[in-house]
Design a protein around this motif. Structure first.
Motif, mmCIF file in Angstrom:
data_model
loop_
_atom_site.group_PDB
_atom_site.id
_atom_site.type_symbol
_atom_site.label_atom_id
_atom_site.label_comp_id
_atom_site.label_asym_id
_atom_site.label_seq_id
_atom_site.Cartn_x
_atom_site.Cartn_y
_atom_site.Cartn_z
ATOM 1 N N HIS A 114 0.838 -1.198 0.000
ATOM 2 C CA HIS A 114 0.000 0.000 0.000
ATOM 3 C C HIS A 114 0.877 1.254 0.000
ATOM 4 O O HIS A 114 1.975 1.265 0.547
ATOM 5 C CB HIS A 114 -0.919 0.011 1.224
ATOM 6 C CG HIS A 114 -2.113 -0.885 1.089
ATOM 7 N ND1 HIS A 114 -3.113 -0.668 0.171
ATOM 8 C CD2 HIS A 114 -2.471 -2.004 1.764
ATOM 9 C CE1 HIS A 114 -4.032 -1.608 0.274
ATOM 10 N NE2 HIS A 114 -3.669 -2.437 1.241
ATOM 11 N N ARG A 115 0.341 2.322 -0.601
ATOM 12 C CA ARG A 115 1.083 3.577 -0.722
ATOM 13 C C ARG A 115 0.647 4.642 0.285
ATOM 14 O O ARG A 115 1.289 5.677 0.421
ATOM 15 C CB ARG A 115 0.949 4.128 -2.148
ATOM 16 C CG ARG A 115 1.623 3.262 -3.197
ATOM 17 C CD ARG A 115 1.397 3.781 -4.609
ATOM 18 N NE ARG A 115 0.019 3.580 -5.047
ATOM 19 C CZ ARG A 115 -0.881 4.537 -5.132
ATOM 20 N NH1 ARG A 115 -0.571 5.772 -4.806
ATOM 21 N NH2 ARG A 115 -2.111 4.284 -5.538
ATOM 22 N N LEU A 116 -0.467 4.367 0.990
ATOM 23 C CA LEU A 116 -0.956 5.273 2.033
ATOM 24 C C LEU A 116 -1.432 4.428 3.220
ATOM 25 O O LEU A 116 -1.536 3.201 3.101
ATOM 26 C CB LEU A 116 -2.093 6.149 1.478
ATOM 27 C CG LEU A 116 -1.680 7.281 0.511
ATOM 28 C CD1 LEU A 116 -2.913 7.963 -0.065
ATOM 29 C CD2 LEU A 116 -0.778 8.297 1.183
ATOM 30 N N PRO A 117 -1.733 5.040 4.350
ATOM 31 C CA PRO A 117 -2.095 4.272 5.554
ATOM 32 C C PRO A 117 -3.189 3.237 5.326
ATOM 33 O O PRO A 117 -4.135 3.454 4.560
ATOM 34 C CB PRO A 117 -2.563 5.357 6.521
ATOM 35 C CG PRO A 117 -1.768 6.557 6.130
ATOM 36 C CD PRO A 117 -1.646 6.485 4.648
ATOM 37 N N GLY A 133 -7.673 -2.694 3.197
ATOM 38 C CA GLY A 133 -8.098 -1.487 2.510
ATOM 39 C C GLY A 133 -7.280 -0.309 2.980
ATOM 40 O O GLY A 133 -6.829 -0.266 4.130
ATOM 41 N N SER A 134 -7.105 0.667 2.090
ATOM 42 C CA SER A 134 -6.178 1.750 2.392
ATOM 43 C C SER A 134 -6.707 3.097 1.918
ATOM 44 O O SER A 134 -7.615 3.186 1.080
ATOM 45 C CB SER A 134 -4.832 1.466 1.716
ATOM 46 O OG SER A 134 -3.999 2.603 1.669
ATOM 47 N N GLU A 135 -6.101 4.145 2.436
ATOM 48 C CA GLU A 135 -6.391 5.490 1.969
ATOM 49 C C GLU A 135 -5.924 5.701 0.532
ATOM 50 O O GLU A 135 -6.285 6.708 -0.095
ATOM 51 C CB GLU A 135 -5.737 6.523 2.904
ATOM 52 C CG GLU A 135 -6.361 6.564 4.291
ATOM 53 C CD GLU A 135 -5.673 7.551 5.215
ATOM 54 O OE1 GLU A 135 -4.937 8.430 4.702
ATOM 55 O OE2 GLU A 135 -5.855 7.460 6.448
ATOM 56 N N ILE A 153 -7.146 -4.688 -5.942
ATOM 57 C CA ILE A 153 -8.481 -4.388 -6.453
ATOM 58 C C ILE A 153 -8.671 -2.878 -6.479
ATOM 59 O O ILE A 153 -8.485 -2.197 -5.471
ATOM 60 C CB ILE A 153 -9.564 -5.029 -5.558
ATOM 61 C CG1 ILE A 153 -9.344 -6.538 -5.428
ATOM 62 C CG2 ILE A 153 -10.955 -4.744 -6.108
ATOM 63 C CD1 ILE A 153 -10.257 -7.198 -4.412
ATOM 64 N N LYS A 154 -9.044 -2.379 -7.660
ATOM 65 C CA LYS A 154 -9.282 -0.942 -7.815
ATOM 66 C C LYS A 154 -10.733 -0.712 -8.227
ATOM 67 O O LYS A 154 -11.280 -1.479 -9.005
ATOM 68 C CB LYS A 154 -8.332 -0.356 -8.858
ATOM 69 C CG LYS A 154 -6.862 -0.486 -8.474
ATOM 70 C CD LYS A 154 -5.952 0.091 -9.537
ATOM 71 C CE LYS A 154 -4.485 -0.033 -9.141
ATOM 72 N NZ LYS A 154 -3.572 0.515 -10.177
ATOM 73 N N GLY A 155 -11.328 0.337 -7.709
ATOM 74 C CA GLY A 155 -12.718 0.630 -8.027
ATOM 75 C C GLY A 155 -13.212 1.843 -7.274
ATOM 76 O O GLY A 155 -13.944 2.667 -7.810
ATOM 77 N N HIS A 156 -12.796 1.962 -6.008
ATOM 78 C CA HIS A 156 -13.180 3.135 -5.225
ATOM 79 C C HIS A 156 -12.357 4.348 -5.677
ATOM 80 O O HIS A 156 -11.229 4.200 -6.149
ATOM 81 C CB HIS A 156 -12.962 2.880 -3.739
ATOM 82 C CG HIS A 156 -13.997 1.976 -3.132
ATOM 83 N ND1 HIS A 156 -15.314 2.350 -2.990
ATOM 84 C CD2 HIS A 156 -13.899 0.705 -2.641
ATOM 85 C CE1 HIS A 156 -15.993 1.351 -2.436
ATOM 86 N NE2 HIS A 156 -15.166 0.341 -2.219
ATOM 87 N N THR A 157 -12.945 5.520 -5.525
ATOM 88 C CA THR A 157 -12.267 6.747 -5.961
ATOM 89 C C THR A 157 -11.712 7.558 -4.793
ATOM 90 O O THR A 157 -11.004 8.537 -5.002
ATOM 91 C CB THR A 157 -13.243 7.628 -6.765
ATOM 92 O OG1 THR A 157 -14.397 7.908 -5.971
ATOM 93 C CG2 THR A 157 -13.665 6.928 -8.047
ATOM 94 N N LYS A 158 -12.054 7.146 -3.565
ATOM 95 C CA LYS A 158 -11.479 7.773 -2.375
ATOM 96 C C LYS A 158 -11.070 6.670 -1.393
ATOM 97 O O LYS A 158 -11.186 5.483 -1.703
ATOM 98 C CB LYS A 158 -12.474 8.748 -1.737
ATOM 99 C CG LYS A 158 -12.708 10.000 -2.575
ATOM 100 C CD LYS A 158 -13.579 11.022 -1.832
ATOM 101 C CE LYS A 158 -13.748 12.290 -2.658
ATOM 102 N NZ LYS A 158 -14.599 13.290 -1.951
ATOM 103 N N ALA A 159 -10.631 7.071 -0.216
ATOM 104 C CA ALA A 159 -10.094 6.120 0.769
ATOM 105 C C ALA A 159 -11.073 4.987 1.067
ATOM 106 O O ALA A 159 -12.276 5.210 1.250
ATOM 107 C CB ALA A 159 -9.756 6.857 2.055
ATOM 108 N N VAL A 160 -10.536 3.760 1.111
ATOM 109 C CA VAL A 160 -11.326 2.602 1.534
ATOM 110 C C VAL A 160 -11.347 2.594 3.059
ATOM 111 O O VAL A 160 -10.292 2.599 3.704
ATOM 112 C CB VAL A 160 -10.729 1.290 0.993
ATOM 113 C CG1 VAL A 160 -11.543 0.089 1.477
ATOM 114 C CG2 VAL A 160 -10.678 1.311 -0.534
ATOM 115 N N GLN A 161 -12.540 2.585 3.652
ATOM 116 C CA GLN A 161 -12.664 2.706 5.103
ATOM 117 C C GLN A 161 -12.819 1.358 5.812
ATOM 118 O O GLN A 161 -12.417 1.207 6.950
ATOM 119 C CB GLN A 161 -13.861 3.596 5.453
ATOM 120 C CG GLN A 161 -13.752 5.015 4.930
ATOM 121 C CD GLN A 161 -12.703 5.845 5.634
ATOM 122 O OE1 GLN A 161 -12.044 5.387 6.567
ATOM 123 N NE2 GLN A 161 -12.508 7.071 5.185
#
Length: 463
Positions: A114-117, A133-135, A153-161
Motif C-alpha cells: 500500500h502507498r498510504l495508511p 483497505g487503504s487510503e 483491487i481498484k474501483g473506489h475513488t477515495k479512501a477505503v474505510q
C-alpha cells in the motif's frame, strides 16, 4: 602476565599479524616484529600469503558473533520476562491450547504494498486470504500463510474505510466501503470482479459488516449487510438485489463502527456522539444506549458466549447467561484512551485503562478469556477477563506508527458440511467464540490476527 593462548595459538596470531603488516605495506613494522619474536626466514613469502586476510576475517567474525550474542541476550531477556509473568498452568498449556494463545513479536509476516495508511483488514472465512483497505483507494488481497500479495483491487475513488467477507449461503463475497459514499461487492470466485455498487449514504461510509444468519428470528439467507456512515445512519442492505431494506436513525453524529451479533439478531453501533447503541436488527428499534466515554468511540463489538463466565463474574452475577443469548455483554474502545465493558442494559462493568492514545480496534479472543486491543500508541494489548480485565501482555513494537485496525481470523468449522465456499456455518469474521456452529460442527480456533497501520504495513501474528 598469564597467557590466554596456547603456544600454537600465539604462533598463529603472530604470523597473522606479520602477514597483515606486510599486506598493508608496513615492511619495517613487520621486520621489527619478526626480529622481536625470533621468527626466521622459514616464514617466507609463500607461507605468509596463506595468513594474509586471516586477521581481518577473524575480526569480522568476532563482530558478527558479538551482534548475534546481543540479539540472543535480548531474546533471552524477553523470554525470561514472559516466563516470570507466567503461571504453572499457562506454562503447561503453552502452545497446546488455542484458547490461551496470545500474539507475540515478531510478526510472522509484514505485508507491504500500500502507498498510504491502511484503514481496515478482514479474513476470508475459509481460505488463507486476507483483504486490506487503504487510503490509497485500493484493496489488496494477500495469502496470509505465505505472506504474498495475490492481487490489487481498484474501483473506489477515495479512501477505503472498511472491508468484510461474508454473504449468501453457497458463496462468499467481499464488501468494501469508502469515503466516496459507496459500498462495493466483489466476487472472490470470479477474480474479485465488482458485481454490485450500493449508493445511498449521504456521506463517507465508515464501516460495513455482513449480518450472520442461521437461527430462528433472523434472516436465513445471509443476504444482509449493514453499514455505518458519517451521515449519522446505519443502513441494512440486501446484497442479492442491492436494495437498502432499512435505514436506522438515532445517533446524533458520525457513526464510526457497527457490529452484528453472532446470530444476526442485534446490531451494535458507536460514533462521534460518544455513545454506543444496541439495535434490534429486524425492527431497527433501539434497545439500549451506552453512555460513559468522554470522547469519540472508535470501535465496538459483542462479547462471545465463551467470555460470559468471566464477564458475569466481573458484573457480580452469580450465574453466567446462557450461550444461546447473543447480546449479553459488549465492549467499546474510544479516543479517551479507554476500553469499556458493558452489559446489554447499558450498565458499565469495567473500564480498562492502559493505552496512551486513541483505542482504534478491539476484538474478543474466541476462547473467551481475553480481549485484544490496538491503539495509536503503536501497541497491541491483551487484557485477561478472568483477572478483572488486567493487562497481561503488551506488544510495544507491534508497529512503527498508529495502529488503525485489528481482526482475528474466523474459526474453521469441522464436520459441518460446508462446501464450495458456503460459510453459513462459519464463525463470524473475528468475533465468534462459539464452540459449535448452528449446523453442529465444531469450530476450531485459528490463532491468527492481522493489524493495519499508518506505517503502510499489514502485519500477521500467528502461532
Amino acid at each position: 602476565m598469564s597467557q590466554l593462548l596456547t603456544s600454537r595459538q600465539a604462533e598463529e596470531l603472530h604470523k597473522s599479524i606479520i602477514a597483515y603488516l606486510s599486506a598493508s605495506n608496513l615492511p619495517n613494522s613487520a621486520a621489527t616484529l619478526r626480529s622481536e619474536l625470533n621468527i626466521g626466514d622459514s616464514f617466507d613469502d609463500e607461507k605468509r600469503k596463506k595468513y594474509e586476510g586471516l586477521l581481518e576475517r577473524k575480526w569480522t567474525s568476532v563482530v558478527r558473533l558479538q551482534k548475534k550474542i546481543m540479539d540472543l541476550e535480548s531474546r533471552c531477556s524477553s523470554l525470561q520476562s514472559e516466563l516470570d509473568s507466567a503461571t504453572p498452568t499457562s506454562l503447561a498449556r503453552k502452545n497446546q491450547d488455542p484458547a490461551s494463545w496470545l500474539p507475540r513479536s515478531p510478526a510472522r509476516h509484514t505485508l507491504q504494498s500500500h502507498r498510504l495508511p491502511i484503514s481496515c483488514v478482514a479474513f476470508h472465512p475459509i481460505f488463507s486470504s486476507l483483504a486490506s483497505g487503504s487510503e490509497d483507494t485500493t484493496i489488496k488481497i494477500w495469502d496470509w500463510e505465505l505472506g504474498e500479495l495475490e492481487r490489487t483491487i481498484k474501483g473506489h475513488t477515495k479512501a477505503v474505510q472498511d472491508v468484510d467477507f461474508g454473504g449468501p449461503r453457497g458463496g462468499t463475497l467481499l464488501a468494501s466501503c469508502s469515503s466516496d459514499l459507496t459500498i462495493k461487492l466483489w466476487d472472490p470466485s470470479d477474480e474479485y470482479k465488482n458485481i454490485r455498487t450500493l449508493p445511498g449514504h449521504d456521506h463517507s461510509v465508515s464501516a460495513v459488516r455482513f449480518v450472520p444468519s442461521g437461527v430462528a428470528g433472523s434472516p436465513s439467507t445471509g443476504n444482509l449487510l449493514v453499514s455505518a456512515s458519517r451521515d449519522k445512519t446505519l443502513r441494512v442492505w440486501d446484497v442479492s438485489t442491492g436494495y437498502c431494506v432499512k435505514t436506522i436513525r438515532g445517533h446524533a453524529d458520525w457513526v464510526r463502527d457497527v457490529s452484528p451479533s453472532f446470530d444476526g439478531r442485534w446490531l451494535l453501533s458507536a460514533g462521534n456522539d460518544q455513545t454506543a447503541r444496541l439495535w434490534d436488527a429486524s425492527s431497527g428499534e433501539a434497545k439500549s444506549a451506552f453512555l460513559g466515554h468522554e470522547h469519540v468511540i472508535e470501535c465496538c463489538c459483542f462479547a462471545p458466549p465463551a467470555s460470559y463466565v468471566h464477564l458475569a463474574t466481573m458484573a457480580g452475577l452469580k450465574k453466567a447467561p446462557p450461550a444461546s443469548s447473543s447480546s449479553e455483554f459488549i465492549a467499546t474502545g474510544s479516543r479517551d484512551k479507554s476500553i469499556k465493558l458493558w452489559d446489554s442494559r447499558g450498565t458499565l462493568i469495567k473500564t480498562l485503562v492502559g493505552h496512551d492514545n486513541w483505542v482504534r480496534g478491539i476484538v474478543f479472543h474466541p476462547g473467551g478469556k481475553y480481549l485484544i486491543s490496538v491503539s495509536d500508541d503503536r501497541t497491541i494489548r491483551c487484557w485477561d477477563l478472568s483477572q478483572e480485565g488486567k493487562c497481561v501482555k503488551t506488544l510495544d513494537d507491534a508497529h512503527g506508527h498508529f495502529v488503525n485496525c485489528l481482526r482475528w481470523a474466523p474459526g474453521v468449522v469441522k464436520d459441518a458440511g460446508t462446501t464450495n465456499g458456503d460459510v453459513s456455518g462459519a464463525a463470524v469474521n473475528g468475533t465468534s467464540g462459539k464452540k459449535e456452529d448452528p449446523g453442529g460442527g465444531k469450530v476450531n480456533i485459528r490463532c491468527v490476527i492481522a493489524t493495519g497501520c499508518v506505517d503502510l504495513n499489514v502485519r500477521v501474528f500467528a502461532s
